[in-house]
Design an enzyme around this catalytic site. Structure first.
Site, PDB file in Angstrom:
ATOM      1  CD  GLU A 172      -8.943  -1.286   0.053  1.00  0.00           C
ATOM      2  OE1 GLU A 172      -7.934  -1.359  -0.671  1.00  0.00           O
ATOM      3  OE2 GLU A 172      -8.915  -1.481   1.285  1.00  0.00           O
ATOM      4  CE  LYS A 182      -4.830  -0.178   0.104  1.00  0.00           C
ATOM      5  NZ  LYS A 182      -5.552  -1.062   1.071  1.00  0.00           N
ATOM      6  CG  LEU A 183      -1.210   3.990  -6.658  1.00  0.00           C
ATOM      7  CD1 LEU A 183      -1.342   4.858  -7.921  1.00  0.00           C
ATOM      8  CD2 LEU A 183       0.198   4.052  -6.095  1.00  0.00           C
ATOM      9  CE  LYS A 184      -4.357   3.475   2.254  1.00  0.00           C
ATOM     10  NZ  LYS A 184      -5.610   2.892   2.773  1.00  0.00           N
ATOM     11  N   GLY A 237      -4.564  -4.845   5.540  1.00  0.00           N
ATOM     12  CA  GLY A 237      -3.591  -4.597   6.606  1.00  0.00           C
ATOM     13  C   GLY A 237      -3.919  -3.364   7.405  1.00  0.00           C
ATOM     14  CG  ASP A 263      -8.050   1.941   0.365  1.00  0.00           C
ATOM     15  OD1 ASP A 263      -7.508   1.368   1.321  1.00  0.00           O
ATOM     16  OD2 ASP A 263      -9.220   2.366   0.390  1.00  0.00           O
ATOM     17  CE  LYS A 279      -7.876  -3.059   6.067  1.00  0.00           C
ATOM     18  NZ  LYS A 279      -8.018  -1.594   6.279  1.00  0.00           N
ATOM     19  CG  ASP A 334     -10.903  -1.679   4.302  1.00  0.00           C
ATOM     20  OD1 ASP A 334      -9.807  -1.114   4.159  1.00  0.00           O
ATOM     21  OD2 ASP A 334     -11.264  -2.165   5.391  1.00  0.00           O
ATOM     22  CB  SER A 375      -0.877   0.007   1.250  1.00  0.00           C
ATOM     23  OG  SER A 375      -1.744   1.123   1.247  1.00  0.00           O
TER      24      SER A 375
HETATM   25  C1  LIG Z   1      -3.521   3.748   8.549  1.00  0.00           C
HETATM   26  S1  LIG Z   1      -4.447   3.148   7.161  1.00  0.00           S
HETATM   27  C2  LIG Z   1      -4.942   1.558   7.613  1.00  0.00           C
HETATM   28  C3  LIG Z   1      -6.072   1.111   6.686  1.00  0.00           C
HETATM   29  C4  LIG Z   1      -5.606   0.900   5.259  1.00  0.00           C
HETATM   30  N1  LIG Z   1      -4.540  -0.087   5.201  1.00  0.00           N
HETATM   31  C5  LIG Z   1      -3.654  -0.090   4.176  1.00  0.00           C
HETATM   32  O1  LIG Z   1      -3.647   0.703   3.280  1.00  0.00           O
HETATM   33  C6  LIG Z   1      -2.604  -1.167   4.234  1.00  0.00           C
HETATM   34  C7  LIG Z   1      -1.720  -0.960   5.426  1.00  0.00           C
HETATM   35  C8  LIG Z   1      -0.763  -2.139   5.587  1.00  0.00           C
HETATM   36  O2  LIG Z   1       0.008  -2.396   4.653  1.00  0.00           O
HETATM   37  O3  LIG Z   1      -0.848  -2.801   6.643  1.00  0.00           O
HETATM   38  C9  LIG Z   1      -6.768   0.454   4.367  1.00  0.00           C
HETATM   39  O4  LIG Z   1      -7.786   1.184   4.358  1.00  0.00           O
HETATM   40  O5  LIG Z   1      -6.710  -0.575   3.684  1.00  0.00           O
HETATM   41 MG   LIG Z   2      -8.725   0.074   2.729  1.00  0.00          MG
END
Ligand SMILES: CSCC[C@@H](NC(=O)CCC(=O)O)C(=O)O
Ligand SMILES: [Mg+2]
Length: 367
Positions: free
Chosen positions: A213, A161-163, A290, A188, A262, A238, A135
């Site tokens: 996502e 995965k790009l935020k 995650g 995401d 999760k 999610d 991510s």
């Molecule tokens: C602090 S963001 C935690 C939630 C976020 N988690 C990730 O982007 C993956 C984080 C990881 O690699 O554990 C999600 O919405 O999926």
């Molecule tokens: Mg997510």
């Protein structure tokens, strides 16, 4: 097993780099660890609640409080507890799924260590290693993003995965596609958009993403179903999926075609497996999400990610993605995969000297 006591331990894990999402930026992961003690064995678990209620309504201090005042007394009052009983005993307490997940997982870890059975064997793992995605947070510039993605691809990650958020979505996706071609790529949004953004989000269809996502609010399956009818890109949920019932509703409504599982969000690994089974029966792909877990949570997640319905690389990255030093022996990427721990229980132990150095508080709750 009779629980003779529970330890609540708070640790502060500095991140190797700030991790920015549409709801905020993490610099240090404040983690609540749970250790359950029984005459037969001890069990460890990580509560995935963040320090602030920004990802969901739970937060670390609140999880510790609800465990201390309600959940742990309910469990230690019983002469015998096993992992299956935890959910039933804690059911009267509404919500707090991340707190419940941590207690159930610690009991399961103790139970499996006593039985000499690994998490993977117990859950039904179909592989001894899993392909890993990574991510990538929101960054200050496109060059900085491309440098980060280049580094992760060089490490061997099988999916990026790009935020995203309004103002940081089409441009970063386009830039990654132009630089790296047709690598497995997804985004995401962490619920940052509304249905009014549908025409804008539909422009992402041009980039062949695996999924988008949680584009909309966590409590709106109907609007996700409406959005699904306007996007070619598959919707993955999610935050919206907190139970097998939620997954069933989302699938029935057509709100998603992929689910990010999760275990902490859904109340534990038993419910996570139920969601896996339900999705598989409906032909809905799942992958393991995650919450920036330490090696304690990561070990159990990697075991879960080895179940047969986990057909997409998860956010099960190497320890070094977030931490310079993990509290367990580090999870290291090998050929884009992480090995599923084979030892009893979660298969890892905290490293005492590392744990002590970053512990901010320890609380013992006797039975
Ligand atoms: C602090 S963001 C935690 C939630 C976020 N988690 C990730 O982007 C993956 C984080 C990881 O690699 O554990 C999600 O919405 O999926
Ligand atoms: Mg997510």
């Amino acid at each position: 097993m009779k629980i003779t006591g529970v330890e609540l331990r708070r640790i502060a894990m500095p991140l190797v780099a700030p991790f920015r999402t549409s709801f905020g930026t993490e610099h240090t992961r404040e983690v609540l660890l749970v250790r359950v003690v029984t005459p037969e064995a001890e069990g460890w678990a990580e509560c995935v609640a963040m320090a602030e209620p920004l990802y969901s309504s739970e937060y670390a201090d609140g999880a510790a409080d609800v465990m201390r005042r309600f959940m742990v007394p309910a469990l230690t009052a019983r002469p015998h507890v096993d992992a299956y009983a935890v959910g039933r005993i804690l059911e009267p307490f509404k919500g707090h799924r991340m707190a419940k997940a941590a207690l159930e997982t610690a009991v399961l870890d103790a139970q499996l260590r006593a039985a000499g059975e690994s998490f993977g064997a117990f859950l039904g793992a179909a592989a001894d290693r899993v392909p890993c995605g990574v991510s990538v947070g929101i960054m200050d510039s496109i060059p900085e993003l491309l440098g980060a993605v280049d580094g992760y691809l060089a490490e061997g990650y099988r999916r990026i995965k790009l935020k995203i958020e309004p103002g940081w979505d089409l441009e970063p996706v386009r830039a990654v596609r132009e630089r790296f071609g047709d690598i497995p790529l997804q985004v995401d949004a962490n619920a940052a958009y509304s249905l009014l953004d549908a025409p804008h989000l539909a422009k992402l269809d041009a980039y062949g993403l695996l999924l988008i996502e949680q584009p909309l609010a966590e409590d709106d399956l109907v609007q996700h179903a409406a959005l699904a009818g306007r996007l070619a890109t598959p919707i993955c949920l999610d935050e919206s999926i907190e139970s097998a019932a939620d997954a069933a509703a989302a699938i029935s409504l057509g709100a998603c075609s992929i689910v990010n599982i999760k275990p902490g969000r859904v109340g534990g690994y038993l419910e996570a497996r139920r969601i896996h089974d339900l999705c598989r029966a409906h032909g809905v792909a799942v992958w393991c999400g995650g919450m920036l877990e330490t090696g304690i949570g990561r070990a159990a997640n990697v075991a879960l990610a080895a179940l047969p319905g986990f057909t997409l690389p998860g956010d099960t990255s190497a320890s070094r993605r977030y931490y310079a030093t993990d509290i367990t022996p580090p999870f290291e990427l090998r050929d884009g995969h992480l090995d599923v721990p084979a030892g009893p229980g979660i298969g890892v132990e905290p490293l005492g000297h590392v744990l002590d150095a970053i512990t901010t508080s320890v609380e013992w709750l006797p039975s």
